[in-house]
Design a protein around this motif. Structure first.
Motif, mmCIF file in Angstrom:
data_model
loop_
_atom_site.group_PDB
_atom_site.id
_atom_site.type_symbol
_atom_site.label_atom_id
_atom_site.label_comp_id
_atom_site.label_asym_id
_atom_site.label_seq_id
_atom_site.Cartn_x
_atom_site.Cartn_y
_atom_site.Cartn_z
ATOM 1 N N ASP A 130 1.018 -1.211 0.016
ATOM 2 C CA ASP A 130 -0.013 0.100 -0.075
ATOM 3 C C ASP A 130 0.811 1.274 0.130
ATOM 4 O OD1 ASP A 130 -2.355 -1.671 0.045
ATOM 5 O OD2 ASP A 130 -2.743 -1.262 2.145
ATOM 6 N N VAL A 131 2.167 1.149 0.847
ATOM 7 C CA VAL A 131 2.907 2.417 0.755
ATOM 8 C C VAL A 131 3.561 2.536 -0.523
ATOM 9 C CG1 VAL A 131 4.804 3.375 1.889
ATOM 10 C CG2 VAL A 131 3.031 2.458 3.200
ATOM 11 N N GLY A 166 5.480 5.342 -3.873
ATOM 12 C CA GLY A 166 6.828 5.094 -4.587
ATOM 13 C C GLY A 166 7.938 4.131 -4.310
ATOM 14 N N PRO A 167 8.705 3.800 -4.888
ATOM 15 C CA PRO A 167 9.624 2.545 -4.338
ATOM 16 C C PRO A 167 10.767 3.140 -3.629
ATOM 17 C CG PRO A 167 9.934 3.313 -6.686
ATOM 18 C CD PRO A 167 8.749 3.893 -6.196
ATOM 19 N N GLY A 168 10.790 4.466 -3.520
ATOM 20 C CA GLY A 168 11.879 4.944 -2.692
ATOM 21 C C GLY A 168 11.565 5.329 -1.399
ATOM 22 N N VAL A 169 10.073 5.011 -0.844
ATOM 23 C CA VAL A 169 9.566 5.465 0.379
ATOM 24 C C VAL A 169 10.415 4.933 1.549
ATOM 25 C CG1 VAL A 169 8.164 3.611 0.733
ATOM 26 C CG2 VAL A 169 7.574 5.701 1.750
ATOM 27 N N ALA A 170 10.725 5.509 2.620
ATOM 28 C CA ALA A 170 11.482 5.123 3.814
ATOM 29 C C ALA A 170 10.845 4.009 4.471
ATOM 30 C CB ALA A 170 11.577 6.198 4.723
ATOM 31 N N GLU A 191 8.817 3.911 7.416
ATOM 32 C CA GLU A 191 7.277 4.237 7.338
ATOM 33 C C GLU A 191 6.414 3.088 7.139
ATOM 34 O OE1 GLU A 191 4.493 6.840 4.269
ATOM 35 O OE2 GLU A 191 6.452 7.529 4.599
ATOM 36 N N ILE A 192 7.052 1.974 6.314
ATOM 37 C CA ILE A 192 6.347 0.820 6.055
ATOM 38 C C ILE A 192 6.308 0.069 7.304
ATOM 39 C CG2 ILE A 192 6.518 -1.442 5.014
ATOM 40 C CD1 ILE A 192 7.717 -0.016 2.573
ATOM 41 N N ALA A 193 7.192 0.238 8.154
ATOM 42 C CA ALA A 193 7.164 -0.693 9.631
ATOM 43 C C ALA A 193 6.205 -0.076 10.353
ATOM 44 C CB ALA A 193 8.766 -0.426 10.076
ATOM 45 N N ARG A 194 6.062 1.199 10.516
ATOM 46 C CA ARG A 194 5.126 1.875 11.409
ATOM 47 C C ARG A 194 3.677 1.558 10.681
ATOM 48 N NH1 ARG A 194 8.551 6.475 10.875
ATOM 49 N NH2 ARG A 194 7.118 7.312 9.314
ATOM 50 N N ARG A 195 3.342 1.679 9.531
ATOM 51 C CA ARG A 195 2.204 1.184 9.207
ATOM 52 C C ARG A 195 1.871 -0.402 9.415
ATOM 53 N NH1 ARG A 195 -1.437 3.456 4.555
ATOM 54 N NH2 ARG A 195 -2.673 1.624 3.971
ATOM 55 N N ALA A 196 2.596 -1.117 9.448
ATOM 56 C CA ALA A 196 2.697 -2.507 9.488
ATOM 57 C C ALA A 196 2.507 -2.722 11.044
ATOM 58 C CB ALA A 196 3.639 -3.337 9.099
ATOM 59 N N LEU A 220 11.228 -5.679 10.405
ATOM 60 C CA LEU A 220 11.207 -5.644 9.060
ATOM 61 C C LEU A 220 12.373 -6.092 8.616
ATOM 62 C CD1 LEU A 220 9.951 -2.728 6.792
ATOM 63 C CD2 LEU A 220 12.177 -3.613 6.343
ATOM 64 N N TYR A 221 13.620 -5.796 8.936
ATOM 65 C CA TYR A 221 14.779 -6.205 8.597
ATOM 66 C C TYR A 221 15.290 -7.584 8.651
ATOM 67 C CZ TYR A 221 16.473 -1.797 6.680
ATOM 68 O OH TYR A 221 16.537 -0.506 6.039
ATOM 69 N N ARG A 222 14.508 -8.321 9.856
ATOM 70 C CA ARG A 222 14.707 -9.717 9.869
ATOM 71 C C ARG A 222 13.979 -10.518 8.939
ATOM 72 N NH1 ARG A 222 14.678 -8.140 15.584
ATOM 73 N NH2 ARG A 222 12.178 -8.579 15.419
#
Length: 220
Positions: free
Chosen positions: A28-29, A34-38, A41-46, A53-55
Protein backbone atom coordinates in the motif's frame (compact mmCIF):
# COMPACT_ATOMS: atom_id res chain seq x y z
CA UNK A 1 11.04 -30.71 24.84
CA UNK A 2 7.28 -30.67 24.32
CA UNK A 3 7.00 -27.53 26.49
CA UNK A 4 9.56 -25.72 24.37
CA UNK A 5 7.71 -26.70 21.19
CA UNK A 6 4.43 -25.56 22.72
CA UNK A 7 5.90 -22.20 23.72
CA UNK A 8 7.34 -21.68 20.23
CA UNK A 9 3.96 -21.95 18.47
CA UNK A 10 2.70 -18.46 19.38
CA UNK A 11 6.02 -17.02 18.17
CA UNK A 12 5.60 -18.71 14.83
CA UNK A 13 2.05 -17.38 14.57
CA UNK A 14 3.28 -13.89 15.44
CA UNK A 15 5.99 -14.17 12.81
CA UNK A 16 3.48 -15.21 10.15
CA UNK A 17 1.18 -12.35 11.12
CA UNK A 18 4.02 -9.82 11.10
CA UNK A 19 5.16 -11.07 7.70
CA UNK A 20 1.66 -10.66 6.22
CA UNK A 21 1.23 -7.22 7.81
CA UNK A 22 4.55 -6.05 6.40
CA UNK A 23 3.69 -7.24 2.91
CA UNK A 24 0.31 -5.50 2.97
CA UNK A 25 1.77 -2.31 4.40
CA UNK A 26 4.65 -2.27 1.92
CA UNK A 27 2.30 -2.86 -1.01
CA UNK A 28 0.00 0.00 0.00
CA UNK A 29 2.82 2.43 0.79
CA UNK A 30 4.71 1.65 -2.42
CA UNK A 31 1.54 2.30 -4.43
CA UNK A 32 1.00 5.72 -2.86
CA UNK A 33 4.56 6.89 -2.13
CA UNK A 34 6.65 5.04 -4.70
CA UNK A 35 9.58 2.61 -4.46
CA UNK A 36 11.88 5.05 -2.65
CA UNK A 37 9.70 5.49 0.43
CA UNK A 38 11.46 5.21 3.80
CA UNK A 39 11.25 1.65 5.12
CA UNK A 40 10.52 2.82 8.63
CA UNK A 41 7.26 4.27 7.30
CA UNK A 42 6.32 0.79 6.10
CA UNK A 43 7.22 -0.69 9.47
CA UNK A 44 5.07 1.90 11.29
CA UNK A 45 2.10 1.19 9.04
CA UNK A 46 2.51 -2.54 9.67
CA UNK A 47 2.65 -1.93 13.42
CA UNK A 48 6.11 -3.45 13.86
CA UNK A 49 9.59 -2.16 14.55
CA UNK A 50 12.12 -1.53 11.81
CA UNK A 51 14.21 -4.38 13.24
CA UNK A 52 11.36 -6.80 12.54
CA UNK A 53 11.21 -5.58 8.96
CA UNK A 54 14.94 -6.15 8.42
CA UNK A 55 14.79 -9.59 10.01
CA UNK A 56 12.19 -10.57 7.42
CA UNK A 57 13.60 -8.65 4.46
CA UNK A 58 17.33 -7.87 4.44
CA UNK A 59 17.03 -4.97 1.99
CA UNK A 60 14.58 -2.91 -0.06
CA UNK A 61 14.83 -5.15 -3.14
CA UNK A 62 14.01 -8.24 -1.11
CA UNK A 63 10.91 -6.53 0.26
CA UNK A 64 9.82 -5.42 -3.20
CA UNK A 65 10.25 -8.93 -4.61
CA UNK A 66 8.27 -10.40 -1.74
CA UNK A 67 5.45 -7.89 -2.22
CA UNK A 68 5.14 -8.64 -5.94
CA UNK A 69 5.42 -12.41 -5.47
CA UNK A 70 2.72 -12.32 -2.79
CA UNK A 71 0.42 -10.27 -5.02
CA UNK A 72 0.98 -12.56 -8.02
CA UNK A 73 0.36 -15.69 -5.95
CA UNK A 74 -2.89 -14.35 -4.54
CA UNK A 75 -3.97 -13.21 -8.00
CA UNK A 76 -3.42 -16.69 -9.44
CA UNK A 77 -5.28 -18.29 -6.53
CA UNK A 78 -8.23 -15.92 -6.94
CA UNK A 79 -8.37 -16.54 -10.69
CA UNK A 80 -8.37 -20.31 -10.20
CA UNK A 81 -11.01 -20.07 -7.46
CA UNK A 82 -13.24 -17.81 -9.55
CA UNK A 83 -13.13 -20.16 -12.52
CA UNK A 84 -13.82 -23.20 -10.35
CA UNK A 85 -16.77 -21.68 -8.48
CA UNK A 86 -18.48 -19.30 -10.94
CA UNK A 87 -21.34 -20.54 -13.14
CA UNK A 88 -19.84 -19.09 -16.33
CA UNK A 89 -16.74 -17.40 -17.65
CA UNK A 90 -18.11 -13.87 -17.45
CA UNK A 91 -19.07 -14.23 -13.79
CA UNK A 92 -15.60 -15.64 -13.09
CA UNK A 93 -14.03 -12.67 -14.87
CA UNK A 94 -16.09 -10.18 -12.89
CA UNK A 95 -15.20 -11.88 -9.62
CA UNK A 96 -11.54 -11.94 -10.58
CA UNK A 97 -11.49 -8.24 -11.47
CA UNK A 98 -12.89 -7.27 -8.09
CA UNK A 99 -10.36 -9.53 -6.36
CA UNK A 100 -7.51 -7.83 -8.24
CA UNK A 101 -8.57 -4.47 -6.83
CA UNK A 102 -8.29 -5.84 -3.29
CA UNK A 103 -4.92 -7.51 -3.93
CA UNK A 104 -3.71 -4.31 -5.68
CA UNK A 105 -1.44 -6.30 -7.98
CA UNK A 106 -2.30 -4.05 -10.94
CA UNK A 107 -1.33 -1.02 -8.85
CA UNK A 108 1.90 -2.18 -7.22
CA UNK A 109 3.57 -3.91 -10.20
CA UNK A 110 3.59 -0.77 -12.41
CA UNK A 111 5.13 1.20 -9.52
CA UNK A 112 7.92 -1.36 -9.06
CA UNK A 113 8.30 -2.30 -12.73
CA UNK A 114 11.67 -0.58 -13.18
CA UNK A 115 13.03 -1.92 -9.89
CA UNK A 116 12.61 -5.67 -10.43
CA UNK A 117 13.23 -8.36 -13.02
CA UNK A 118 9.72 -9.70 -13.56
CA UNK A 119 11.04 -12.38 -15.91
CA UNK A 120 13.72 -13.67 -13.54
CA UNK A 121 13.79 -16.94 -11.68
CA UNK A 122 12.13 -15.51 -8.56
CA UNK A 123 9.13 -13.76 -10.13
CA UNK A 124 8.89 -15.05 -13.71
CA UNK A 125 7.26 -18.45 -13.07
CA UNK A 126 4.57 -17.05 -10.75
CA UNK A 127 3.93 -14.17 -13.13
CA UNK A 128 3.37 -16.58 -16.02
CA UNK A 129 1.22 -18.86 -13.86
CA UNK A 130 -0.94 -15.90 -12.86
CA UNK A 131 -1.29 -14.76 -16.48
CA UNK A 132 -2.19 -18.30 -17.57
CA UNK A 133 -4.93 -18.50 -14.94
CA UNK A 134 -6.46 -15.25 -16.20
CA UNK A 135 -6.22 -16.44 -19.80
CA UNK A 136 -8.17 -19.57 -18.82
CA UNK A 137 -10.98 -17.37 -17.51
CA UNK A 138 -11.05 -15.32 -20.71
CA UNK A 139 -10.94 -18.44 -22.90
CA UNK A 140 -13.81 -19.98 -20.94
CA UNK A 141 -15.88 -16.80 -21.27
CA UNK A 142 -15.23 -16.73 -25.01
CA UNK A 143 -16.16 -20.39 -25.38
CA UNK A 144 -19.42 -20.12 -23.42
CA UNK A 145 -20.39 -16.93 -25.23
CA UNK A 146 -20.54 -14.75 -22.13
CA UNK A 147 -17.68 -12.47 -23.25
CA UNK A 148 -17.32 -10.99 -26.75
CA UNK A 149 -14.49 -12.58 -28.72
CA UNK A 150 -12.83 -9.22 -29.35
CA UNK A 151 -12.24 -8.57 -25.65
CA UNK A 152 -8.72 -9.84 -24.99
CA UNK A 153 -6.27 -10.52 -22.19
CA UNK A 154 -4.61 -7.19 -22.93
CA UNK A 155 -7.91 -5.33 -22.56
CA UNK A 156 -8.59 -6.81 -19.14
CA UNK A 157 -5.04 -6.37 -17.87
CA UNK A 158 -4.54 -2.77 -18.97
CA UNK A 159 -8.02 -1.71 -17.83
CA UNK A 160 -7.26 -3.07 -14.38
CA UNK A 161 -3.99 -1.12 -14.28
CA UNK A 162 -5.88 2.09 -15.11
CA UNK A 163 -8.60 1.42 -12.54
CA UNK A 164 -6.15 0.40 -9.80
CA UNK A 165 -4.32 3.73 -9.69
CA UNK A 166 -5.16 5.83 -6.61
CA UNK A 167 -7.37 8.82 -7.35
CA UNK A 168 -5.63 12.20 -7.12
CA UNK A 169 -6.88 14.73 -4.62
CA UNK A 170 -8.36 14.47 -1.12
CA UNK A 171 -9.86 10.98 -1.39
CA UNK A 172 -9.56 8.69 1.63
CA UNK A 173 -8.29 5.16 1.01
CA UNK A 174 -11.72 3.78 1.87
CA UNK A 175 -13.52 6.06 -0.57
CA UNK A 176 -10.92 5.43 -3.27
CA UNK A 177 -11.39 1.67 -2.85
CA UNK A 178 -15.19 1.91 -2.98
CA UNK A 179 -15.02 4.04 -6.12
CA UNK A 180 -12.65 1.56 -7.77
CA UNK A 181 -15.11 -1.29 -7.20
CA UNK A 182 -17.97 0.85 -8.50
CA UNK A 183 -15.98 1.66 -11.63
CA UNK A 184 -15.19 -2.01 -12.18
CA UNK A 185 -18.92 -2.75 -11.96
CA UNK A 186 -19.57 -0.09 -14.60
CA UNK A 187 -16.84 -1.58 -16.77
CA UNK A 188 -18.19 -5.10 -16.34
CA UNK A 189 -21.61 -4.01 -17.55
CA UNK A 190 -19.96 -2.55 -20.66
CA UNK A 191 -18.23 -5.86 -21.40
CA UNK A 192 -21.43 -7.86 -21.64
CA UNK A 193 -22.41 -9.07 -25.12
CA UNK A 194 -25.04 -6.84 -26.68
CA UNK A 195 -26.95 -6.73 -29.94
CA UNK A 196 -26.09 -3.01 -30.13
CA UNK A 197 -22.38 -3.65 -29.81
CA UNK A 198 -20.08 -2.77 -32.71
CA UNK A 199 -18.84 -5.84 -34.53
CA UNK A 200 -15.21 -4.89 -34.01
CA UNK A 201 -13.66 -2.65 -31.36
CA UNK A 202 -11.31 0.06 -32.54
CA UNK A 203 -7.67 -0.13 -31.54
CA UNK A 204 -5.34 -3.12 -31.09
CA UNK A 205 -6.58 -6.35 -29.51
CA UNK A 206 -3.54 -7.24 -27.44
CA UNK A 207 -2.74 -10.72 -26.20
CA UNK A 208 -0.50 -11.63 -23.27
CA UNK A 209 2.33 -12.21 -25.77
CA UNK A 210 1.77 -8.76 -27.27
CA UNK A 211 2.04 -7.14 -23.84
CA UNK A 212 5.26 -9.05 -23.19
CA UNK A 213 6.73 -7.83 -26.47
CA UNK A 214 5.80 -4.22 -25.71
CA UNK A 215 7.36 -4.46 -22.26
CA UNK A 216 10.60 -5.66 -23.83
CA UNK A 217 10.67 -2.78 -26.31
CA UNK A 218 9.13 -4.40 -29.38
CA UNK A 219 6.38 -2.37 -31.10
CA UNK A 220 2.83 -3.76 -31.11
Amino acid sequence: MSDRVHRARPLRADAVRNHAQLLRAARDVFVVRGPGVALDEIARRAGVGIGTLYRRFPDRKALMRAVVLDALTHTREEADRALAEAPDGFTALARYMHAVLEIRVAAVIPVLLDELDLDGAELGPEREASAAAVQRIIDTAHEDGSLPEDVTFGDVGTLLVRLSRPMPGPFTEELDNRLAHRHVDLLIEGLRPSVDRHDVLEGPALSHADLQAIRHGDPA
